[in-house]
Motif scaffolding. Structure first.
Motif, short mmCIF file in Angstrom:
data_model
loop_
_atom_site.label_atom_id
_atom_site.label_comp_id
_atom_site.label_asym_id
_atom_site.label_seq_id
_atom_site.Cartn_x
_atom_site.Cartn_y
_atom_site.Cartn_z
N UNK A 120 0.74 -1.22 0.10
CA UNK A 120 -0.03 0.16 0.08
C UNK A 120 0.85 1.39 0.16
N UNK A 121 2.08 1.04 0.60
CA UNK A 121 3.06 2.37 0.73
C UNK A 121 3.49 2.76 -0.81
N UNK A 122 3.77 1.49 -1.42
CA UNK A 122 3.99 1.61 -2.95
C UNK A 122 2.94 2.48 -3.59
N UNK A 123 1.97 1.85 -3.46
CA UNK A 123 0.70 2.46 -4.32
C UNK A 123 0.36 3.79 -4.27
N UNK A 124 0.69 4.18 -2.81
CA UNK A 124 0.18 5.70 -2.55
C UNK A 124 1.53 6.35 -3.51
#
Length: 324
Positions: A282-286
Motif C-alpha cells: 500500500x505504501x508503494x501504491x500511494x
C-alpha cells in the motif's frame, strides 16, 4: 480486438495488496474481454509452491490464458529485469493475437520497473558474493551492515542489521561500482516501456483487510502449507536465504519445521508477516498515485468491486475513462 490496439496504452494493470480481490476481478474481466493474464507476482513464478502463494487454481487458469506462473524451480532466482523482459515480450505477443494483456499481482517493484525502467546496476558477481558470505560467517551480518553504513549510510538506514540478502546485494553494488546505491539507481537502462492503464485496489478500512489476511493464512495452513514446505525441503536443495523461501509464509513455515516455534506461533507470525507485506504494498501504491497521473485507485472493500473495475476498464478501452 482492434479497438484496444488503437488506444494510447498497451496493457492493463490491476495491482493491489494481498487479499484485496485482484484474482476475482481479473477473472471477471475475462467474461467481457479476450483477456490474457500476465502475473505481476514474484512468488507465483516458482513451481511446486501453490498453497502459500495462493496460486490460481487449474480451474481459474482455464478461464483465460495465464503467463509467468510456474516459470522457475524454488532453487532458482527470478529478477525484476527478467520480469520486464518477459512481460514486454508477452504484451507484444498478446496484442498481436488481438487479445488484451492484463498484468495483475502485488509485486510493486516489478510494476515500477516496467513503468519507470530499470536502473543500470552492476551484474551479480558470484566470487564477490562468496567473499561477502564468508565475511558474514566470520563476523556476522550486523558487522557487514555496519560496514555498509560507513560506505553508504543512506542505504544502510533502510536495512535491518540481519537482512542478509539485501545487505549482501547492497555491499556487492557499492564495492563493484564505488558509488552509493542512490547513484547507481539513478543510472537508467534504455529499454522499451509499455504504456499502461493502471488500477490499484486498496482498502478504505485497513482492519477489514487484516481480517481477510488472517482468514486466508489460516486457510493455507488448513490446506497443507506445512506439508508443502516439508516436501519442498525433501525434494530440492533449499536454504532459507533463497528468494523462494523468503516469500511470506514460507520463511515462517521453514522456521516452524526447524523447531523454532509451534504451529500456533506459526499462524501468528505468518499473519503478521502478511500484514506487513500488505502495508508495504500500500505504501508503494500511494507513491504511484502521487507520481503517476495514470494510476486509478478503487476501494477494494466496496461491495460492487468487480463491477467498478469492469466499468473503469471498459471505459478506458472505449476512451471514455482514460485519465487526464
Amino acid at each position: 480486438m482492434s479497438e484496444f490496439v488503437s488506444q494510447p496504452f498497451e496493457a492493463l494493470v490491476l495491482a493491489g495488496p494481498t487479499a484485496s480481490g485482484k484474482t476475482a476481478s481479473a477473472l471477471a474481466l475475462a467474461d467481457d474481454l479476450p483477456i490474457e493474464i500476465i502475473s505481476l507476482d514474484s512468488a507465483l513464478v516458482f513451481r511446486h509452491m501453490d498453497i502459500g502463494t495462493a496460486k490460481p487454481t487449474l480451474e481459474e487458469r482455464a478461464t483465460c490464458p495465464h503467463h509467468l506462473i510456474d516459470v522457475v524451480d524454488p532453487t532458482e532466482r527470478y529478477s525484476a529485469a527478467r520480469f520486464c523482459e518477459d512481460a514486454t515480450r508477452l504484451i507484444g505477443e498478446i496484442r498481436a493475437r488481438g487479445n488484451v494483456p492484463l498484468l495483475t499481482g502485488g509485486t510493486m517493484l516489478y510494476l515500477k520497473a516496467l513503468h519507470d525502467g530499470l536502473s543500470e546496476l552492476p551484474e551479480a558477481d558470484p566470487a564477490l558474493r562468496e567473499e561477502i558470505d564468508r565475511e558474514a560467517a566470520l563476523r556476522g551480518w550486523p558487522a557487514l551492515h555496519a560496514e555498509l553504513a560507513r560506505l553508504d549510510p543512506e542505504a544502510a538506514a533502510r536495512l535491518k542489521p540481519n537482512d542478509a540478502q539485501r545487505i549482501q546485494r547492497a555491499l556487492e553494488i557499492v564495492r563493484l561500482s564505488g558509488r552509493s546505491l542512490a547513484d547507481n539507481y539513478a543510472q537508467r537502462v534504455e529499454q522499451p516501456r509499455p504504456r499502461l492503464f493502471m488500477i490499484g485496489l486498496e482498502p478504505a478500512e485497513r482492519a477489514v483487510l487484516h481480517a481477510r489476511i488472517a482468514q486466508r493464512f489460516e486457510l493455507m495452513l488448513a490446506q497443507g502449507l506445512v506439508e508443502e514446505v516439508r516436501q519442498l525441503r525433501e525434494r530440492f536443495a533449499l536454504d532459507p536465504e533463497l528468494p523462494s523461501m523468503r516469500c511470506v509464509g514460507y520463511r515462517q513455515t521453514w522456521e516452524h519445521l526447524d523447531g523454532l516455534y509451534d504451529r500456533a506461533e506459526l499462524r501468528d507470525r505468518g499473519i503478521y508477516a502478511t500484514r506487513q507485506l500488505a502495508k508495504r504494498q500500500l505504501t508503494w501504491q500511494r507513491k504511484f498515485a502521487e507520481e503517476w497521473p495514470d494510476f486509478v485507485r478503487i476501494d477494494c472493500l466496496r461491495p460492487d468491486l468487480v463491477e467498478a473495475v469492469r466499468v473503469q476498464v471498459l471505459g478506458a478501452l472505449s476512451g471514455a475513462a482514460w485519465p487526464a
